[in-house]
Design a protein around this motif. Structure first.
Motif, PDB file in Angstrom:
ATOM      1  N   TYR A   1      30.229  23.330  -3.446  1.00 27.11           N
ATOM      2  CA  TYR A   1      30.383  23.850  -2.090  1.00 27.11           C
ATOM      3  C   TYR A   1      30.602  22.701  -1.095  1.00 27.11           C
ATOM      4  N   LEU A   2      29.787  21.658  -1.192  1.00 28.45           N
ATOM      5  CA  LEU A   2      29.881  20.547  -0.240  1.00 28.45           C
ATOM      6  C   LEU A   2      31.160  19.741  -0.434  1.00 28.45           C
ATOM      7  N   ILE A   3      31.512  19.476  -1.673  1.00 28.38           N
ATOM      8  CA  ILE A   3      32.745  18.739  -1.963  1.00 28.38           C
ATOM      9  C   ILE A   3      33.964  19.550  -1.531  1.00 28.38           C
ATOM     10  N   ASN A   4      33.971  20.820  -1.858  1.00 27.35           N
ATOM     11  CA  ASN A   4      35.139  21.656  -1.551  1.00 27.35           C
ATOM     12  C   ASN A   4      35.324  21.860  -0.058  1.00 27.35           C
ATOM     13  N   TRP A   5      34.238  21.860   0.695  1.00 25.80           N
ATOM     14  CA  TRP A   5      34.371  21.921   2.152  1.00 25.80           C
ATOM     15  C   TRP A   5      35.186  20.719   2.634  1.00 25.80           C
ATOM     16  N   SER A   6      34.894  19.542   2.075  1.00 28.78           N
ATOM     17  CA  SER A   6      35.632  18.334   2.461  1.00 28.78           C
ATOM     18  C   SER A   6      37.108  18.440   2.102  1.00 28.78           C
ATOM     19  N   ILE A   7      37.398  19.035   0.956  1.00 27.53           N
ATOM     20  CA  ILE A   7      38.802  19.195   0.537  1.00 27.53           C
ATOM     21  C   ILE A   7      39.526  20.175   1.456  1.00 27.53           C
ATOM     22  N   VAL A   8      38.869  21.254   1.838  1.00 31.33           N
ATOM     23  CA  VAL A   8      39.486  22.215   2.766  1.00 31.33           C
ATOM     24  C   VAL A   8      39.772  21.541   4.108  1.00 31.33           C
ATOM     25  N   GLU A   9      38.843  20.739   4.587  1.00 28.94           N
ATOM     26  CA  GLU A   9      39.068  20.018   5.837  1.00 28.94           C
ATOM     27  C   GLU A   9      40.228  19.034   5.702  1.00 28.94           C
TER      28      GLU A   9
ATOM     29  N   GLU B   1      30.242  27.849   5.827  1.00 27.01           N
ATOM     30  CA  GLU B   1      28.902  27.555   6.336  1.00 27.01           C
ATOM     31  C   GLU B   1      28.149  26.527   5.481  1.00 27.01           C
ATOM     32  N   PHE B   2      28.589  26.338   4.238  1.00 25.33           N
ATOM     33  CA  PHE B   2      27.962  25.331   3.367  1.00 25.33           C
ATOM     34  C   PHE B   2      28.761  24.039   3.455  1.00 25.33           C
ATOM     35  N   ASN B   3      28.417  23.255   4.448  1.00 27.89           N
ATOM     36  CA  ASN B   3      29.170  22.023   4.696  1.00 27.89           C
ATOM     37  C   ASN B   3      28.213  20.844   4.824  1.00 27.89           C
ATOM     38  N   PRO B   4      28.705  19.641   4.555  1.00 27.50           N
ATOM     39  CA  PRO B   4      27.833  18.463   4.580  1.00 27.50           C
ATOM     40  C   PRO B   4      27.331  18.082   5.966  1.00 27.50           C
ATOM     41  N   GLU B   5      27.859  18.727   6.992  1.00 25.13           N
ATOM     42  CA  GLU B   5      27.349  18.457   8.337  1.00 25.13           C
ATOM     43  C   GLU B   5      25.995  19.137   8.552  1.00 25.13           C
ATOM     44  N   ASN B   6      25.764  20.230   7.800  1.00 22.04           N
ATOM     45  CA  ASN B   6      24.540  21.016   7.991  1.00 22.04           C
ATOM     46  C   ASN B   6      23.640  21.091   6.764  1.00 22.04           C
TER      47      ASN B   6
ATOM     48  N   LEU C   1      40.826  15.009  -6.652  1.00 19.06           N
ATOM     49  CA  LEU C   1      39.938  14.486  -5.616  1.00 19.06           C
ATOM     50  C   LEU C   1      38.540  15.077  -5.780  1.00 19.06           C
ATOM     51  N   HIS C   2      38.459  16.347  -6.114  1.00 20.83           N
ATOM     52  CA  HIS C   2      37.164  17.002  -6.330  1.00 20.83           C
ATOM     53  C   HIS C   2      36.348  16.234  -7.377  1.00 20.83           C
ATOM     54  N   GLU C   3      36.954  15.959  -8.522  1.00 21.71           N
ATOM     55  CA  GLU C   3      36.234  15.240  -9.579  1.00 21.71           C
ATOM     56  C   GLU C   3      35.848  13.840  -9.120  1.00 21.71           C
TER      57      GLU C   3
ATOM     58  N   LYS D   1      43.567  20.715   5.913  1.00 24.75           N
ATOM     59  CA  LYS D   1      43.979  20.973   7.304  1.00 24.75           C
ATOM     60  C   LYS D   1      44.619  19.726   7.917  1.00 24.75           C
ATOM     61  N   LYS D   2      44.010  18.559   7.654  1.00 25.94           N
ATOM     62  CA  LYS D   2      44.521  17.304   8.216  1.00 25.94           C
ATOM     63  C   LYS D   2      45.863  16.902   7.617  1.00 25.94           C
ATOM     64  N   THR D   3      46.134  17.313   6.382  1.00 24.59           N
ATOM     65  CA  THR D   3      47.363  16.897   5.691  1.00 24.59           C
ATOM     66  C   THR D   3      48.398  18.016   5.624  1.00 24.59           C
ATOM     67  N   ASN D   4      48.180  19.084   6.368  1.00 22.02           N
ATOM     68  CA  ASN D   4      49.107  20.223   6.370  1.00 22.02           C
ATOM     69  C   ASN D   4      49.387  20.754   4.971  1.00 22.02           C
ATOM     70  N   GLY D   5      48.338  20.845   4.168  1.00 17.18           N
ATOM     71  CA  GLY D   5      48.469  21.440   2.843  1.00 17.18           C
ATOM     72  C   GLY D   5      48.971  20.503   1.756  1.00 17.18           C
ATOM     73  N   TRP D   6      49.081  19.216   2.032  1.00 20.80           N
ATOM     74  CA  TRP D   6      49.494  18.249   1.000  1.00 20.80           C
ATOM     75  C   TRP D   6      48.487  18.250  -0.137  1.00 20.80           C
ATOM     76  N   ILE D   7      47.238  18.485   0.192  1.00 20.92           N
ATOM     77  CA  ILE D   7      46.166  18.618  -0.791  1.00 20.92           C
ATOM     78  C   ILE D   7      45.472  19.938  -0.490  1.00 20.92           C
ATOM     79  N   THR D   8      45.170  20.718  -1.518  1.00 17.05           N
ATOM     80  CA  THR D   8      44.497  21.997  -1.300  1.00 17.05           C
ATOM     81  C   THR D   8      43.439  22.217  -2.377  1.00 17.05           C
ATOM     82  N   LEU D   9      42.517  23.077  -2.048  1.00 17.01           N
ATOM     83  CA  LEU D   9      41.496  23.482  -3.000  1.00 17.01           C
ATOM     84  C   LEU D   9      42.142  24.453  -3.989  1.00 17.01           C
TER      85      LEU D   9
END
Length: 190
Positions: A124-132, A152-157, A93-95, A135-143
């Motif tokens: 940093y921005l992509i990996n923040w999305s993967i970490v989020e 703190e380095f997230n695409p919201e900010n 997913l990262h790639e 959380k939503k998939t209960n670890g089905w996908i992880t960084l």
């Protein structure tokens, strides 16, 4: 032709999943194929199905991690072999998020200034999305372990360019160098 290959991959995936011996040893190519289909069929990631099918996917001996040129993806055989299935889904997913964001096309001028810093800002921005998403998939996908991540380095900010310039001005926010740093060869980065 591409659709036929994708349909074939789903058929192969079904055979890999439905075998009686689910603990069979899969090659790295088979694991990537299975993860691609899993990502294409999961509610939270199916929107990337077209990107996952786009381009050539190669698994290379001696390649440090993984990379994309925005279309094609290269994976290091030894790197993939060390990943759990959730981490492999995260890597793929990262790639594909690099492809979706068109990072290296949009920020070509910044890459000429400092390619490594640009790649880390994007990561940093992509990996923040993967970490989020983890959380939503209960670890089905992880960084994967070692992926560049600071909450703190997230695409919201942050935008890519703003984070790139911040990292240039604040080297203490740069991560420690890691094996491969996610950079491939020939201008591919991931």
């Amino acid at each position: 032709m591409r659709l036929g290959i994708y349909a074939l991959s789903i058929t192969l995936h079904s055979k890999l999943i439905n075998r009686e011996d689910r603990d069979m040893e899969l090659t790295e190519e088979q694991r990537i194929l299975r993860a691609n289909v899993d990502l294409s069929n999961h509610f939270e990631t199916m929107e990337y199905c077209g990107l996952i099918a786009l381009g050539k996917c190669e698994v290379l001996d001696g390649y440090p991690t993984a990379s994309t040129d925005g279309i094609n993806v290269k994976y290091g055989r030894e790197f993939v072999a060390k990943l759990s299935d959730p981490e492999l889904r995260g890597l793929i997913l990262h790639e594909n998020l690099h492809k979706a964001r068109q990072d290296f096309h949009l920020y070509a001028k910044l890459a000429k200034i400092d390619h490594r810093t640009l790649n880390i800002a994007m990561d940093y921005l992509i990996n923040w999305s993967i970490v989020e998403l983890s959380k939503k998939t209960n670890g089905w996908i992880t960084l994967p372990k070692g992926g560049f991540y600071k909450p703190e380095f997230n695409p919201e900010n942050w935008t890519t360019e703003r984070l790139f310039r911040h990292l240039l001005d604040n080297p203490d926010d740069m991560p420690e160098s890691q094996e491969g740093d996610g950079d491939g060869d020939g201008g591919d980065k991931g």
